[in-house]
Design a protein around this motif. Structure first.
Motif, short mmCIF file in Angstrom:
data_model
loop_
_atom_site.label_atom_id
_atom_site.label_comp_id
_atom_site.label_asym_id
_atom_site.label_seq_id
_atom_site.Cartn_x
_atom_site.Cartn_y
_atom_site.Cartn_z
N GLU A 63 0.83 -1.21 0.00
CA GLU A 63 0.00 0.00 0.00
C GLU A 63 0.87 1.25 0.00
OE1 GLU A 63 -3.44 0.57 0.37
OE2 GLU A 63 -4.15 -1.49 0.56
N GLY A 109 1.33 3.77 -3.07
CA GLY A 109 0.71 5.05 -2.72
C GLY A 109 -0.79 4.93 -2.48
N THR A 110 -1.32 3.70 -2.57
CA THR A 110 -2.76 3.53 -2.39
C THR A 110 -3.17 3.76 -0.94
OG1 THR A 110 -2.28 1.19 -2.25
CG2 THR A 110 -3.22 1.98 -4.30
N ILE A 111 -2.19 3.75 -0.04
CA ILE A 111 -2.50 4.02 1.36
C ILE A 111 -3.12 5.41 1.49
CG2 ILE A 111 -0.18 4.92 1.91
CD1 ILE A 111 -0.52 3.49 4.64
N GLU A 112 -2.70 6.31 0.61
CA GLU A 112 -3.24 7.67 0.63
C GLU A 112 -4.71 7.67 0.23
OE1 GLU A 112 -0.42 10.25 -1.13
OE2 GLU A 112 -1.69 12.02 -0.89
N LEU A 113 -5.06 6.80 -0.71
CA LEU A 113 -6.47 6.65 -1.09
C LEU A 113 -7.25 6.04 0.06
CD1 LEU A 113 -6.72 5.12 -4.66
CD2 LEU A 113 -7.38 7.39 -3.91
N LEU A 114 -6.69 4.94 0.57
CA LEU A 114 -7.38 4.15 1.58
C LEU A 114 -7.70 4.98 2.82
CD1 LEU A 114 -8.25 1.20 1.96
CD2 LEU A 114 -6.10 0.83 3.16
N LEU A 115 -6.71 5.74 3.27
CA LEU A 115 -6.89 6.45 4.54
C LEU A 115 -7.57 7.81 4.37
CD1 LEU A 115 -3.63 5.43 6.40
CD2 LEU A 115 -5.89 4.40 6.51
N THR A 116 -7.88 8.19 3.13
CA THR A 116 -8.70 9.40 2.97
C THR A 116 -10.14 9.03 2.63
OG1 THR A 116 -7.96 9.57 0.68
CG2 THR A 116 -6.84 10.94 2.28
N THR A 172 -12.08 4.35 9.33
CA THR A 172 -11.04 4.60 10.32
C THR A 172 -9.85 3.70 10.01
OG1 THR A 172 -11.91 2.91 11.79
CG2 THR A 172 -12.74 5.14 12.09
N ARG A 220 2.51 8.85 9.19
CA ARG A 220 1.76 9.96 8.60
C ARG A 220 2.06 11.26 9.32
NH1 ARG A 220 -4.10 9.20 8.57
NH2 ARG A 220 -3.92 7.69 10.23
N ALA A 221 2.32 11.16 10.63
CA ALA A 221 2.60 12.38 11.38
C ALA A 221 3.94 12.97 10.95
CB ALA A 221 2.61 12.08 12.87
N GLY A 222 4.76 12.16 10.25
CA GLY A 222 6.02 12.65 9.71
C GLY A 222 7.08 12.71 10.77
#
Lengths: 321, 252
Positions: free
Chosen positions: B83, B87-94, B98, B250-252
């Protein structure tokens, strides 16, 4: 619809986005401009709730993205940078999955998939695996995903990247059409796109807003805005220059090119204006002097020029991925 | 858990499970698992299936911890790293879900796939029932144990795959963690610790963290509540950690 308040993001010691505040209403298309690494994608990721901001607030449709993310996310359609999608799925499977996770079922789901397939011209590849598709199709598949639930808010990160000129045109038309009813934010490097699509543009550099206005307003701020180009035949450059000295609205003029038969002169206005006053005065002068005018026009100012003048040519601040 | 979160988890799990069968991964995995387990059961060890002379599946189940050790991380390694790589994690988590729904959904899909793999070993039950009169209760218990152990391996692999977008690193990390969790209760190791003079209570504490200790009970057909708690705690803890890791990325 979208309200961003003092948004800030730090990655370690680096400040990626600094105190960003703006609002986008329904019916507005906001263009996000800025050099690479300016913080465009980071801002969009915070607005869509993918990454939490270090400080500041995002409201989408009145819902706080941090306190109440689920109803806020429901309103958003998002096309991330590079248009990711599940490579092992077919276009149809992928879109059905996205519709289902957005809460669509049965007939509604079928209708929604059918609608976006038509809007994004995906009929030909509907049952192909996504990893066999060309970049343009993959991009449009991800775009289709972002509008499958007919969202009120659309966030598009470089929606025309990697498309051919025809596809770019189609996507721009699509954004413009949808912009009448939705609140849209999209980022791009293509400045002509901003002029074609946006109702408002914002230039971001090093995480801060450096310019904000309609494309016309921004263009008017360019150095060359209001400059009049005059091409006259049959007169010597020096004669024309001398006469131009009498023009009230002109600050200075310069001969750009002088040939035996004609001369090209550029006249700069005193105040930055594109209201045509300078051109009127020159036109009157030319009539009085009986010059054979071949061309007389006022530069509108160009967005890319303005863009270059206010964003610093610094490549050190590359975006951290 | 309300209706919509259950719906989200099901939708995600369905997609994930379909993904396995859309690629050759699923088929290769099942075939390799059956070949390996079959080979070990009939060919290796002090008492392979036929030489044992008993209508039991001991020689079958005792290899599960070792075969799973390499095969389950191979399934789990892609769960999150893929993921992140795509980069699909960006899709999934937007999407309006939850993070924990995504974590649980993806985990359950892979676990269901492992269940399917275990179900594919059914010919051995038929064989042993044809040859003699085994205690099918014990066999059932051992299957439950094997399934729970596979789930624990999988949860650990999910966790390591959240750490890195490199699948090889994820695979090796989860193999090492699972290997340590097997070893710390493996009789030769505990005996070695005893010879070193480590106190008995400490050895027991370490051994109680081992998959082996808890799987043994299942193999004997004992469904002890404490063993169930152990496996579910490993799964729960690993999935919770997965959530923490994903959030910190994600918090970087």
């Amino acid at each position: 619809m979208i309200k961003v308040q003092k948004l800030r993001k730090e990655f370690g010691p680096k400040v990626a986005v600094n105190s960003l505040s703006f609002e986008v209403e329904r019916g507005e298309v906001l263009g996000f401009l800025g050099p690479n690494g300016a913080g465009k994608s980071t801002s969009m990721r915070m607005i869509t709730g993918f990454i939490p901001p270090t400080d500041g607030k995002v409201f989408v449709g009145g819902f706080d993205m941090i306190e109440n993310p689920i109803p806020a996310k429901r309103l958003i359609g998002y096309l991330p940078e590079n248009a990711p999608s599940y490579n092992d799925m077919t276009v149809h499977g992928f879109l059905s999955f996205c519709a289902e996770i957005r809460g669509l079922r049965g007939e509604d789901l079928k209708k929604a998939v059918h609608r976006v397939v038509e809007m994004c011209f995906l009929e030909n590849v509907l049952y192909q695996s996504i990893d066999t598709l060309s970049k343009g199709y993959r991009h449009r598949t991800c775009l289709a995903q972002s509008i499958i639930h007919d969202p009120e808010v659309l966030i598009l990160d470089e929606p025309t990247d990697g498309l051919d000129p025809n596809q770019k045109h189609e996507v721009r038309q699509l954004i413009k059409r949808m912009g009448e009813k939705k609140a849209i934010i999209f980022s791009t490097h293509i400045l002509e796109e901003v002029e074609a699509v946006c109702s408002r543009a914002m230039i971001i550099d090093r995480g801060e807003i450096v310019a904000n206005g309609t494309p016309d307003e921004l263009k008017a701020k360019a150095d060359r805005a209001g400059v009049v180009t005059l091409i006259v035949g049959g007169v010597a450059g020096s004669v024309v220059m001398e006469k131009l000295g009498q023009v009230a609205a002109a600050r200075k003029s310069a001969v750009v090119k002088e040939e035996s038969s004609r001369v090209v002169i550029r006249i700069y206005p005193k105040t930055q204006c594109i209201n045509g006053e300078l051109a009127h005065q020159i036109s009157d002068l030319a009539t009085r002097e009986k010059w054979r005018v071949e061309e007389l026009h006022t530069e509108e100012g160009r967005l890319d020029e303005f863009f270059r003048s206010i964003t610093l040519p610094d490549t050190k601040s590359e975006e951290t991925k | 858990m309300n209706q919509s979160s259950l719906g989200n988890i099901t939708t995600l799990a369905k997609r994930e499970l379909k993904g396995y069968f859309a690629s050759p991964v699923a088929y290769v995995f099942i075939v390799i698992f059956l070949l390996l387990v079959g080979f070990f059961t009939f060919m290796l060890g002090n008492a392979p299936f036929f030489k044992l002379g008993q209508a039991s599946l001991d020689s079958f189940f005792k290899w599960h911890p070792w075969v799973f050790l390499f095969l389950v991380p191979a399934i789990g390694m892609r769960v999150w790293s893929e993921e992140r790589r795509l980069g699909t994690i960006e899709l999934l988590l937007t999407m309006p879900i939850t993070a924990w729904q995504a974590i649980v959904g993806k985990f359950l899909a892979s676990w269901a796939f492992l269940l399917l793999t275990l179900i594919c070993t059914f010919p051995i039950i038929m064989t042993v029932n044809y040859l003699g009169k085994p205690d099918n209760g014990v066999i059932f218990g051992a299957y439950v144990g094997s399934f729970l152990m596979a789930g624990s391996y999988l949860a650990i692999s999910c966790m390591t795959s959240a750490i890195t977008r490199n699948q090889v690193i994820s695979f090796i990390l989860s193999c090492v963690i699972c290997f340590l969790l097997i070893l710390c209760g493996y009789p030769p190791v505990t005996e070695f610790l005893t010879t070193l003079g480590v106190s008995q209570s400490l050895i027991e504490t370490i051994a109680s963290l081992s998959f082996m200790t808890h799987f043994d009970a299942f193999q004997k057909g004992i469904l002890d509540f404490r063993d169930l708690v152990f496996f579910f705690s490993v799964i729960g803890f690993s999935l919770f950690t997965t959530g923490v890791i994903l959030r910190s990325h994600r918090a970087g």
